[in-house]
Structures are given as C-alpha cells and as structure tokens.
Design a protein around this motif. Structure first.
Motif, short mmCIF file in Angstrom:
data_model
loop_
_atom_site.label_atom_id
_atom_site.label_comp_id
_atom_site.label_asym_id
_atom_site.label_seq_id
_atom_site.Cartn_x
_atom_site.Cartn_y
_atom_site.Cartn_z
N ILE A 32 45.05 -63.16 -3.01
CA ILE A 32 43.73 -62.59 -3.23
C ILE A 32 43.80 -61.08 -3.39
O ILE A 32 42.94 -60.47 -4.04
N ASN A 36 41.70 -60.70 -6.84
CA ASN A 36 40.34 -60.17 -6.71
C ASN A 36 40.12 -58.87 -7.50
O ASN A 36 39.13 -58.76 -8.23
N LEU A 40 37.25 -58.71 -10.48
CA LEU A 40 36.14 -57.77 -10.34
C LEU A 40 36.31 -56.56 -11.24
O LEU A 40 35.33 -55.93 -11.66
N THR A 54 39.23 -55.22 -0.66
CA THR A 54 39.71 -56.58 -0.38
C THR A 54 40.52 -56.61 0.90
O THR A 54 40.32 -57.48 1.77
N PRO A 77 37.62 -62.12 0.57
CA PRO A 77 36.71 -62.37 -0.55
C PRO A 77 37.04 -63.71 -1.21
O PRO A 77 38.19 -63.99 -1.51
N MET A 79 37.45 -66.93 -3.61
CA MET A 79 37.68 -67.34 -5.00
C MET A 79 36.52 -68.23 -5.44
O MET A 79 36.02 -69.03 -4.67
N ASN A 82 33.90 -64.72 -6.53
CA ASN A 82 34.21 -63.52 -7.31
C ASN A 82 34.09 -63.78 -8.81
O ASN A 82 33.67 -62.92 -9.58
N THR A 297 33.06 -55.46 -2.43
CA THR A 297 33.71 -56.65 -2.96
C THR A 297 32.75 -57.83 -2.89
O THR A 297 31.75 -57.77 -2.16
N SER A 298 33.04 -58.86 -3.63
CA SER A 298 32.20 -60.06 -3.62
C SER A 298 32.28 -60.73 -2.25
O SER A 298 33.06 -60.33 -1.39
N THR A 300 32.68 -62.33 1.22
CA THR A 300 33.81 -62.66 2.08
C THR A 300 33.53 -64.00 2.76
O THR A 300 32.44 -64.23 3.26
#
Length: 431
Positions: A32, A36, A40, A54, A77, A79, A82, A297-298, A300
C-alpha cells in the motif's frame, strides 16, 4: 509493562511471537505504501506527500487498534476506496481532490458517530453465525484472488474473464515456491513459517537478479501539500451526498467484514461468534479514518492482510503496535521496504486464504436456506472484487430466502433494514 497492557499470557502468546506476527502483517500489506501514492497521484495530489500520509495514517490507525482494542489488526488506506476516490469522485464526477478529501472527512465523522452510539456494534451482532463464517471464508477467497493475480498465476482473459498466466516467468514460479515452503514449514510447526517464506522468496529474487535491491535509507518527503488541505465546505454540496454515503457504506462493511474474519481466525470471538471489545475496535478504526482524511489520504480501514500476522501467532494489540512502528520506520526506509516484491507476499496471502476458507466446514450444508446465502456471500467477494458487495449479496439472499421459505421468524429487524438498504445501494446508488 507489556504484560499489563496486552495480557500476553492470557492470550497464550509472548513478545517474540507478537513481533514476528507484526512483521509478517507489515510485509503482507506494505504494498500500500507504493500503490496508494500511485492511485491518488492521478488526481493531481503530490505523490511524496501521499506516501508520507499513507505511512502516518497506517501507523496511527494500527497503534490506536492495538492500544484501544488490544486486537492484532492493522489499518491503512483501503484498496478499492482509493480507486473510488480517484477514478469515480475526481476523474469521473469532476470534483477536486480537496473536495474528495472533505467527503472522506465527513464520512469518517458519521462513521465515528455510528461507533460511539454502538449502531455498528448492533449491526454486526445481528449477523447470523453462518453468514459470519461465510464472510470469513469470502475474505479468504478474496485474498486468494489477490495473491494469484499479483503473482501472475491468474491473468485477465478477454474470452473467459480470467485465465492461467505464464508459469515460466519468475513471479508465478517464486510465488508457488513460497507457498509450498510456507505450507511445509507450517506442517512441521516451525514458528514464523509465513515470515520465513516471504523473506526466503525475497532473498532468492534479489540474489538471482529478478528483484532490484532498492537501497536502504531515504529522507521522507514533505507532508505539507496534502496536510489539512481538505475542502469540507465543498463536500457539503448536495451532489456529494451519494459520495459521502458510498464512502461510509463501504467503510462500515469492509471494516466489519475484516473484523469478523480476522478475529474469528485468531480465536478471539466467543462460541456464539460474538466479538469481545467490539465497541473499542470500532471506535479505533473509525478514529483512524478521521485522522487519515486530515493527513491527506483516502479512507483508512482495517486490513484483511492482518490475517497473515494472525497465522504467524499474533493474538494481541502488540502485533498492531509493531505494524505501526514499522510504518513509521518506512518513512526513512522506503527503498528497503520496496525491495519485497508482490510475488513474495502472495504466498502468504494464499496460505491465509486456505486457513480462512476452513470456516465453511461449520456450515449446515443440508439446510438450503443457509447453504445458498453462504455460497453467494463467499463467491461474490472475489468475483466482484469487493468485501462490501459480498456482504450485500449475502444479506439480501439470506433475507429473501428465509422470508419466502416461510421462515421469517429467523430474521431480525437489523437484517431486514440492512437488506433493504443494500437493495437500494446496489439497485440505485450504483447506477
């Protein structure tokens, strides 16, 4: 101090085992760190900042889970989430990544509220035991597909959807070697079999020149380009309601599914399948989602790869703390962490899949109203590439089959309400 914090003796474990388990989980989910930022980064976000975000989000989330719930579950984050962030919200719908981060923040606040008022706990406790076993098995099959795909054993095929990859290439060969090694070591009851398998394949790949050794140390990039850059006001737009709901919906059930599957595999649930300290675990992962959005970040979420650490003997929050520490170290040792190839972690995931699929042995296959929803749940996760979708299909099938078979008394209010919401989500919100 460690005994007092994590109750190691009560969980029949020790510091050495927990450290090995933490390293194993970290190696299984370290991908990741590189995936990630790549995903992103397509939105225009600074990849260096996303890398740091991340690492920090994973470290904070894992430590929170270890200290609050004392569970060997690591967070990072997610999968899928994201990909939804990048390819749907930003690139397809046209919102800026700042607004998308705002949507993640709002969904995290709602997520936190659901945990505080124990609504999520009520939801999970309402899931019948056979469906919980199906969720655990489905996660295992999902892990198997990820492992086979990442190692090149299974590839896309236009005619048949999936097909057999080129087994003469290094990736599939190393992955199969690693899997056999792990199984043999486990059969011989060698401690840390999964970790040994991962490291052995990595060393062989480097020695024979199939994987480059990326170096050891590098200074971490700046977090400034993404830190607190979320646009909450923009995310309050009416058009973002479905986006916020989607983030919340997937996060709730991905987290719940992972929590059920991993704790079941670790033997931390009781005889009825209930999860002790579930409220604390839900509070920890909802707080982690909140911190992640602030860092940049997207969403978590709890990681199914935590099952790899569980298979290595992890039973307490010390495993999660070790994972958190390793993510912090990754800020400075990114090249070294990147030296572990996907085909080295794939055998661990495949081995864990074998263990988790064993939950299907507990199903009453003679009862078709149980067997059918269980099969649908387990198969839908890998075939739709989504834990949340598998849970949705399972709930809907369970409710309809029981209701139309004249066994509606076996249903509860939560099942009916959630199944209805799943129908709405799959039928209208996915359109």
């Amino acid at each position: 101090m460690l005994e007092r914090l994590f109750q190691l003796k009560a969980h029949r474990t020790n510091v050495r085992t927990e450290i090995i388990a933490g390293i194993t989980t970290f190696l299984a989910m370290a991908y990741i760190l590189f995936v990630n930022p790549s995903i992103l980064g397509a939105t225009g976000m600074d990849k260096g900042a996303v890398f740091v975000a991340t690492c920090l989000a994973a470290a904070i989330g894992s430590v929170l889970m270890g200290l609050i719930a004392n569970y060997p579950i690591a967070l990072a984050p997610g999968m899928g989430l994201n990909a939804f962030f990048t390819y749907t919200v930003v690139l397809h719908m046209g919102y800026s990544w700042q607004v998308a981060l705002g949507a993640v923040f709002i969904s995290a606040i709602l997520f936190f509220a659901l945990s505080i008022f124990k609504i999520r706990e009520w939801i999970i406790r309402s899931i019948p035991l056979p469906l919980r076993s199906a969720i655990a098995a489905g996660i295992g099959l999902f892990l198997a597909l990820i492992a086979l795909e990442s190692s090149g054993i299974v590839v896309a095929n236009q005619a048949t959807l999936v097909g057999l990859g080129d087994l003469t290439k290094p990736g599939p060969l190393f992955a199969m070697l690693g899997f056999i090694l792990i199984v043999v070591l486990e059969a011989r009851r060698v401690p840390g079999a999964v970790l040994i398998g991962i490291l052995a394949v990595t060393v062989l790949a480097i020695v024979f020149g199939y994987t480059p050794f990326g170096g050891v140390v590098s200074m971490p990039p700046s977090l400034a380009p993404t830190f607190l850059q979320l646009d909450i006001k923009g995310a309050l737009n009416v058009g973002m309601i479905s986006v916020v709901f989607a983030f919340l919906f997937v996060d709730v059930f991905d987290n719940s599914g992972t929590l059920i599957g991993v704790t079941k595999r670790a033997g931390l649930s009781d005889e009825e399948g209930n999860i002790p300290k579930m409220g604390r675990a839900l509070l920890a992962d909802s707080a982690a989602a909140l911190f992640g959005s602030l860092l940049g970040t997207s969403t978590t979420t709890s990681y199914v790869e935590s099952a790899a650490g569980v298979s290595a003997g992890g039973r307490t929050g010390l495993t999660a703390i070790v994972v958190g520490a390793l993510f912090l170290l990754s800020l400075f040792f990114a090249p070294l962490a990147g030296s572990v190839p996907a085909f080295a972690t794939a055998p661990a995931l495949l081995f864990v899949a074998v263990l988790m699929a064993s939950g299907l042995a507990e199903i009453d296959w003679k009862d078709i109203t149980v067997a059918a929803p269980v099969t649908v749940t387990a198969l839908a996760m890998p075939l739709t590439y989504s834990i949340a979708n598998g849970i949705a299909f399972g709930f809907i099938t369970w409710t309809l089959v029981k209701l139309l078979s004249g066994r509606g008394r076996e249903l509860n209010a939560a099942l009916i309400v959630l199944s209805t919401l799943f129908v709405i989500k799959l039928g209208w919100l996915s359109a």
